[in-house]
Write a protein that holds these residues in place. Structure first.
Motif, PDB file in Angstrom:
ATOM      1  N   SER A   1       0.484  -1.401  -0.339  1.00 41.52           N
ATOM      2  CA  SER A   1      -0.230  -0.180  -0.091  1.00 41.52           C
ATOM      3  C   SER A   1       1.315   1.222  -0.143  1.00 41.52           C
ATOM      4  O   SER A   1       2.047   1.478   0.120  1.00 41.52           O
ATOM      5  N   PHE A   2       0.127   2.540  -0.182  1.00 36.33           N
ATOM      6  CA  PHE A   2       0.949   3.706  -0.538  1.00 36.33           C
ATOM      7  C   PHE A   2      -0.915   5.068   0.367  1.00 36.33           C
ATOM      8  O   PHE A   2      -1.413   4.133   0.442  1.00 36.33           O
TER       9      PHE A   2
ATOM     10  N   TRP B   1       4.748   7.875   1.937  1.00 31.24           N
ATOM     11  CA  TRP B   1       4.828   6.332   1.894  1.00 31.24           C
ATOM     12  C   TRP B   1       4.447   5.492   1.505  1.00 31.24           C
ATOM     13  O   TRP B   1       3.178   5.107   0.095  1.00 31.24           O
ATOM     14  N   VAL B   2       4.908   4.580   1.296  1.00 35.05           N
ATOM     15  CA  VAL B   2       5.188   2.503   1.079  1.00 35.05           C
ATOM     16  C   VAL B   2       4.997   2.200   2.419  1.00 35.05           C
ATOM     17  O   VAL B   2       5.784   2.080   3.339  1.00 35.05           O
ATOM     18  N   ALA B   3       4.110   0.800   1.812  1.00 33.36           N
ATOM     19  CA  ALA B   3       4.555  -0.349   2.880  1.00 33.36           C
ATOM     20  C   ALA B   3       4.013  -1.812   2.249  1.00 33.36           C
ATOM     21  O   ALA B   3       3.756  -1.851   1.043  1.00 33.36           O
ATOM     22  N   GLY B   4       4.234  -2.765   3.428  1.00 33.64           N
ATOM     23  CA  GLY B   4       3.952  -4.088   2.856  1.00 33.64           C
ATOM     24  C   GLY B   4       4.257  -4.140   1.658  1.00 33.64           C
ATOM     25  O   GLY B   4       4.524  -4.706   0.416  1.00 33.64           O
ATOM     26  N   GLY B   5       5.768  -3.881   1.569  1.00 32.37           N
ATOM     27  CA  GLY B   5       6.712  -4.524   0.392  1.00 32.37           C
ATOM     28  C   GLY B   5       6.755  -4.162  -0.867  1.00 32.37           C
ATOM     29  O   GLY B   5       7.465  -4.103  -2.121  1.00 32.37           O
ATOM     30  N   LEU B   6       5.289  -2.354  -1.156  1.00 31.92           N
ATOM     31  CA  LEU B   6       5.054  -2.158  -2.314  1.00 31.92           C
ATOM     32  C   LEU B   6       6.824  -1.373  -2.881  1.00 31.92           C
ATOM     33  O   LEU B   6       7.191  -1.372  -2.176  1.00 31.92           O
TER      34      LEU B   6
ATOM     35  N   ALA C   1      -1.687   2.105 -12.794  1.00 34.07           N
ATOM     36  CA  ALA C   1      -2.593   2.615 -12.194  1.00 34.07           C
ATOM     37  C   ALA C   1      -2.273   1.529 -10.277  1.00 34.07           C
ATOM     38  O   ALA C   1      -2.709   1.269 -10.822  1.00 34.07           O
ATOM     39  N   VAL C   2      -2.161   2.196  -9.674  1.00 30.85           N
ATOM     40  CA  VAL C   2      -2.221   1.818  -8.106  1.00 30.85           C
ATOM     41  C   VAL C   2      -3.051   1.971  -7.079  1.00 30.85           C
ATOM     42  O   VAL C   2      -2.844   3.450  -7.134  1.00 30.85           O
TER      43      VAL C   2
ATOM     44  N   ALA D   1       7.753   1.657  -5.962  1.00 36.03           N
ATOM     45  CA  ALA D   1       6.508   1.804  -7.291  1.00 36.03           C
ATOM     46  C   ALA D   1       7.279   3.034  -7.774  1.00 36.03           C
ATOM     47  O   ALA D   1       8.045   3.383  -6.788  1.00 36.03           O
ATOM     48  N   THR D   2       7.042   2.948  -8.987  1.00 39.60           N
ATOM     49  CA  THR D   2       7.818   4.558  -9.336  1.00 39.60           C
ATOM     50  C   THR D   2       6.402   5.528  -8.767  1.00 39.60           C
ATOM     51  O   THR D   2       5.408   5.428  -9.976  1.00 39.60           O
ATOM     52  N   PHE D   3       6.802   6.303  -8.739  1.00 33.06           N
ATOM     53  CA  PHE D   3       5.515   7.560  -8.419  1.00 33.06           C
ATOM     54  C   PHE D   3       5.707   9.300  -8.710  1.00 33.06           C
ATOM     55  O   PHE D   3       6.964   9.003  -9.183  1.00 33.06           O
TER      56      PHE D   3
END
Length: 121
Positions: free
Chosen positions: A2-3, A11-16, A100-101, A18-20
């Motif tokens: 998640s982010f 912020w990112v969590a749970g091993g995500l 898209a996330v 990504a490029t934002f």
């Protein structure tokens, strides 16, 4: 994973991983606007106005000013430089090949048009 965005940090969590692509929604700028012959004059700023104040008044008359949506106006002889807070309402689409996330939290800009009237001092 998640982010999210808390207004200061992404912020990112749970091993995500990504490029934002980040877009600034709100910024300040200045515009000159003059009410000539005591008539209301309007200026479409192209983005939603969140706030406006008189930065420097050039006229002897106090006059009035305000905004509705994207339009700043001055009336009753007011000639001034205005400090304006603008907000981008639409988020540009992802770049070609982007993914898209869905996030848990986001700081979205208000969508309702706001109308304000003020008297310059």
């Amino acid at each position: 994973g998640s982010f999210g965005w808390d207004g200061k940090e992404l912020w990112v969590a749970g091993g995500l991983r990504a490029t934002f692509r980040v877009y600034f929604c709100q910024w300040e700028t200045s515009f000159d606007l003059d009410s000539v012959d005591l008539q209301r004059t309007k200026l479409d700023l192209g983005h939603e106005i969140q706030a406006a104040t008189v930065e420097t008044q050039r006229s002897k008359r106090s006059g009035t000013f305000g905004w509705t949506g994207r339009t700043l106006w001055a009336d009753e002889g007011l000639r001034a430089r205005f400090n304006v807070v603008l907000c981008r309402q639409a988020t540009p689409p992802p770049s070609k090949g982007g993914t898209a996330v869905r996030g848990q939290r986001s700081a979205a800009a208000p969508t309702a048009a706001t109308s304000r009237n003020h008297t310059a001092s």
